[in-house]
Design an enzyme around this catalytic site. Structure first.
Site, PDB file in Angstrom:
ATOM      1  N   CYS A 111       0.804  -1.232   0.000  1.00 25.90           N
ATOM      2  CA  CYS A 111       0.000   0.000   0.000  1.00 25.90           C
ATOM      3  C   CYS A 111       0.833   1.277   0.000  1.00 25.90           C
ATOM      4  O   CYS A 111       0.324   2.342  -0.344  1.00 25.90           O
ATOM      5  CB  CYS A 111      -0.941   0.025   1.194  1.00 25.90           C
ATOM      6  SG  CYS A 111      -2.070  -1.359   1.234  1.00 25.90           S
ATOM      7  N   HIS A 249      -3.264   7.351   3.464  1.00 24.35           N
ATOM      8  CA  HIS A 249      -3.703   6.044   2.974  1.00 24.35           C
ATOM      9  C   HIS A 249      -5.079   5.773   3.577  1.00 24.35           C
ATOM     10  O   HIS A 249      -5.354   6.149   4.714  1.00 24.35           O
ATOM     11  CB  HIS A 249      -2.698   4.969   3.409  1.00 24.35           C
ATOM     12  CG  HIS A 249      -3.093   3.598   2.969  1.00 24.35           C
ATOM     13  ND1 HIS A 249      -3.457   3.325   1.672  1.00 24.35           N
ATOM     14  CD2 HIS A 249      -3.203   2.425   3.650  1.00 24.35           C
ATOM     15  CE1 HIS A 249      -3.767   2.043   1.569  1.00 24.35           C
ATOM     16  NE2 HIS A 249      -3.620   1.479   2.745  1.00 24.35           N
ATOM     17  N   ASN A 279     -10.169   0.579   0.110  1.00 28.84           N
ATOM     18  CA  ASN A 279      -8.709   0.590   0.169  1.00 28.84           C
ATOM     19  C   ASN A 279      -8.162   0.158  -1.194  1.00 28.84           C
ATOM     20  O   ASN A 279      -8.264  -1.008  -1.565  1.00 28.84           O
ATOM     21  CB  ASN A 279      -8.253  -0.380   1.275  1.00 28.84           C
ATOM     22  CG  ASN A 279      -6.746  -0.444   1.402  1.00 28.84           C
ATOM     23  OD1 ASN A 279      -6.016   0.147   0.608  1.00 28.84           O
ATOM     24  ND2 ASN A 279      -6.280  -1.186   2.390  1.00 28.84           N
TER      25      ASN A 279
HETATM   26  O1  UT7 Z   1      -3.823  -1.340   3.816  1.00 26.26           O
HETATM   27  C1  UT7 Z   1      -3.464  -2.376   4.685  1.00 26.26           C
HETATM   28  C2  UT7 Z   1      -4.563  -3.368   4.757  1.00 26.26           C
HETATM   29  N1  UT7 Z   1      -5.084  -3.705   6.041  1.00 26.26           N
HETATM   30  C3  UT7 Z   1      -5.888  -2.963   6.809  1.00 26.26           C
HETATM   31  O2  UT7 Z   1      -6.030  -1.828   6.623  1.00 26.26           O
HETATM   32  C4  UT7 Z   1      -6.599  -3.623   7.945  1.00 26.26           C
HETATM   33  C5  UT7 Z   1      -6.683  -2.855   9.214  1.00 26.26           C
HETATM   34  N2  UT7 Z   1      -7.716  -3.436  10.041  1.00 26.26           N
HETATM   35  C6  UT7 Z   1      -8.994  -3.069   9.960  1.00 26.26           C
HETATM   36  O3  UT7 Z   1      -9.324  -2.173   9.231  1.00 26.26           O
HETATM   37  C7  UT7 Z   1     -10.001  -3.748  10.873  1.00 26.26           C
HETATM   38  O4  UT7 Z   1      -9.314  -4.577  11.803  1.00 26.26           O
HETATM   39  C8  UT7 Z   1     -11.013  -4.603  10.057  1.00 26.26           C
HETATM   40  C9  UT7 Z   1     -11.999  -3.675   9.333  1.00 26.26           C
HETATM   41  C10 UT7 Z   1     -10.305  -5.485   9.074  1.00 26.26           C
HETATM   42  C11 UT7 Z   1     -11.853  -5.470  11.011  1.00 26.26           C
HETATM   43  O5  UT7 Z   1     -12.490  -4.665  11.981  1.00 26.26           O
HETATM   44  P1  UT7 Z   1     -12.403  -5.072  13.531  1.00 26.26           P
HETATM   45  O6  UT7 Z   1     -13.222  -4.112  14.250  1.00 26.26           O
HETATM   46  O7  UT7 Z   1     -10.944  -5.166  13.888  1.00 26.26           O
HETATM   47  O8  UT7 Z   1     -13.105  -6.485  13.541  1.00 26.26           O
HETATM   48  P2  UT7 Z   1     -12.532  -7.922  13.909  1.00 26.26           P
HETATM   49  O9  UT7 Z   1     -11.511  -8.371  12.918  1.00 26.26           O
HETATM   50  O10 UT7 Z   1     -12.143  -7.925  15.351  1.00 26.26           O
HETATM   51  O11 UT7 Z   1     -13.831  -8.816  13.713  1.00 26.26           O
HETATM   52  C12 UT7 Z   1     -14.997  -8.614  14.497  1.00 26.26           C
HETATM   53  C13 UT7 Z   1     -16.057  -9.599  14.068  1.00 26.26           C
HETATM   54  C14 UT7 Z   1     -15.564 -11.042  13.947  1.00 26.26           C
HETATM   55  O12 UT7 Z   1     -16.597 -11.884  14.407  1.00 26.26           O
HETATM   56  P3  UT7 Z   1     -16.527 -12.529  15.884  1.00 26.26           P
HETATM   57  O13 UT7 Z   1     -15.259 -13.323  15.896  1.00 26.26           O
HETATM   58  O14 UT7 Z   1     -16.494 -11.348  16.825  1.00 26.26           O
HETATM   59  O15 UT7 Z   1     -17.772 -13.335  15.938  1.00 26.26           O
HETATM   60  C15 UT7 Z   1     -15.412 -11.230  12.450  1.00 26.26           C
HETATM   61  O16 UT7 Z   1     -15.575 -12.586  12.068  1.00 26.26           O
HETATM   62  O17 UT7 Z   1     -16.558  -9.255  12.756  1.00 26.26           O
HETATM   63  C16 UT7 Z   1     -16.537 -10.413  11.911  1.00 26.26           C
HETATM   64  N3  UT7 Z   1     -16.332  -9.977  10.535  1.00 26.26           N
HETATM   65  C17 UT7 Z   1     -17.336  -9.626   9.720  1.00 26.26           C
HETATM   66  N4  UT7 Z   1     -18.665  -9.580   9.898  1.00 26.26           N
HETATM   67  C18 UT7 Z   1     -19.415  -9.143   8.867  1.00 26.26           C
HETATM   68  C19 UT7 Z   1     -15.154  -9.841   9.872  1.00 26.26           C
HETATM   69  N5  UT7 Z   1     -15.392  -9.382   8.617  1.00 26.26           N
HETATM   70  C20 UT7 Z   1     -16.738  -9.249   8.503  1.00 26.26           C
HETATM   71  C21 UT7 Z   1     -17.568  -8.811   7.451  1.00 26.26           C
HETATM   72  N6  UT7 Z   1     -18.899  -8.771   7.681  1.00 26.26           N
HETATM   73  N7  UT7 Z   1     -17.092  -8.423   6.268  1.00 26.26           N
END
Ligand code: UT7
Length: 370
Positions: A111, A249, A279
């Site tokens: 990125c 970014h 992104n």
């Molecule tokens: O440019 C570099 C690329 N990377 C990034 O920028 C990633 C940086 N990270 C993030 O932006 C965030 O961590 C995410 C948006 C990826 C995830 O948000 P979060 O608040 O950290 O959520 P999480 O990963 O802790 O997941 C929370 C819950 C999980 O369910 P459980 O385990 O709590 O039951 C996930 O399985 O949300 C679930 N989940 C979803 N639910 C609906 C994960 N993706 C999805 C989805 N739709 N697309």
């Protein structure tokens, strides 16, 4: 002293829009989850190659600068979505625009590829190696996205933009760069299945499995972008109060809010595209820059802060002093052909050609280890 002014800019956004509602027809997700966790509503899916997106963006940037392709001395193609490994992609853009005198280099820091490229080209101009450069940020992640994985499939989009840098006697362009890499955490973001380390395993082309620890990336991103921004401002004798516009970014609205808060910069001074484009990896910062210029948010002499991070985990923050001109010298009439399919139709087609959890599952189960 020689500076490297940004004299041209141009974006090329593929027109097909993939909405959160579209994604919820193929994945167990919802508009509510995606919007509240990321700030994203839409992203684009390209019907043409990354090289075609780059070529249109570059032609627009050259017209904006009033620079002939034949006078370009360096093309830096910042990306992690390569259609081919050899020949490199920068040479493809060079051939397409007829930049016969140019050197051509691909640069992949995921990125942050555009920011690393901008810093590299600036250094080469300031040390007299070259007099001008085109720096491209482009990504075509839709082709190797694991469309069955909701953790990643909702986050990314396609797009491209380019800038032209030219040697100048007046202080402008990149006036500070802080670059780094949190390699200890390189395992938290990995795309398994592309690259010659996976050759001979029987993986179907385009099938990938993503290692993606969202919360770990999130925390490290806020820390690295904030600290790099603090250092680049301090190095230039500036503070957050001196910044006219942040062009960050755009991986997650909450990450951007965290970085702006740390720098003491109000969100009104932040250029946002994350809601409309998601992104776009290397393309996010240059597309946001082009749209900020088109919206009149960059003024003569503006001080811009450009923080970013990506796989590696590479990070960067650049400080840019804008020159006098904020409008294009000329406009190119080059355009993409119209798509014949919707974004969702294209995603269905890509999904149909992939099966990462079927045919390629065993081969993708273990990452490449050097
Ligand atoms: O440019 C570099 C690329 N990377 C990034 O920028 C990633 C940086 N990270 C993030 O932006 C965030 O961590 C995410 C948006 C990826 C995830 O948000 P979060 O608040 O950290 O959520 P999480 O990963 O802790 O997941 C929370 C819950 C999980 O369910 P459980 O385990 O709590 O039951 C996930 O399985 O949300 C679930 N989940 C979803 N639910 C609906 C994960 N993706 C999805 C989805 N739709 N697309």
């Amino acid at each position: 002293m020689t500076w490297a002014a940004i004299t041209g800019w141009g974006a090329c956004m593929p027109p097909a829009v993939l909405t959160n509602a579209d994604l919820s027809t193929i994945l167990d997700t919802s508009d509510e989850w995606i919007t509240t966790r990321t700030g994203m509503k839409e992203r684009r899916v390209s019907h043409v190659s990354a090289m075609q997106l780059s070529t249109v963006a570059t032609r627009r940037a050259l017209a904006c600068a009033g620079l002939d392709a034949g006078d370009v001395e360096m093309i830096i193609y910042g990306s992690c979505s390569y259609e081919e490994q050899v020949p490199n992609a920068a040479s493809g853009v060079q051939a397409a625009i007829g930049a016969n005198r140019a050197a051509a280099m691909d640069l992949n820091t995921a990125c942050t590829s555009f920011l690393y490229g901008l810093s590299t080209a600036t250094a080469m101009i300031r040390t007299g190696v070259i007099k001008n450069a085109v720096v491209i940020g482009v990504e075509l992640i839709s082709r190797y996205m694991d469309w069955s994985n909701r953790n990643v499939a909702v986050l990314f989009g396609d797009g491209a933009a380019a800038v032209v840098l030219q040697a100048s006697d007046t202080e402008s362009g990149v006036i500070g760069s802080v670059l780094g890499c949190d390699a200890e955490a390189r395992e938290v973001l990995r795309v398994r299945g592309i690259g010659c380390g996976y050759a001979g395993r029987g993986i179907m082309l385009g099938d990938t499995a993503w290692d993606f620890d969202g919360p770990a990336i999130f925390k490290r991103a806020v820390k690295a972008m904030s600290e790099a921004s603090g250092r680049v401002l301090e190095g230039a004798g500036k503070t957050g109060a001196d910044v006219d516009l942040v062009v960050p970014h755009q991986a997650n609205l909450r990450i951007i809010e965290g970085v702006a808060k740390y720098a003491g910069i109000p969100m009104e001074k932040v250029m946002l595209t994350v809601e409309r484009y998601g992104n776009m990896s290397a393309a996010t910062v240059p597309v946001a820059l082009v749209e900020a210029l088109e919206a009149g948010r960059v003024k003569p002499g503006s001080l811009l802060l450009m923080p970013g991070f990506g796989g590696g985990l590479t990070w960067a923050s650049l400080l840019v002093k804008w020159g006098e001109r904020v409008t294009p010298t000329g406009v190119s009439d080059v355009a993409l052909p119209a798509p014949t399919k919707t974004a969702l139709e294209m995603v269905h087609e890509i999904r149909a050609s992939q099966d990462p959890h079927g045919r390629s599952a065993a081969a993708l189960a273990t990452p490449f280890v050097a």
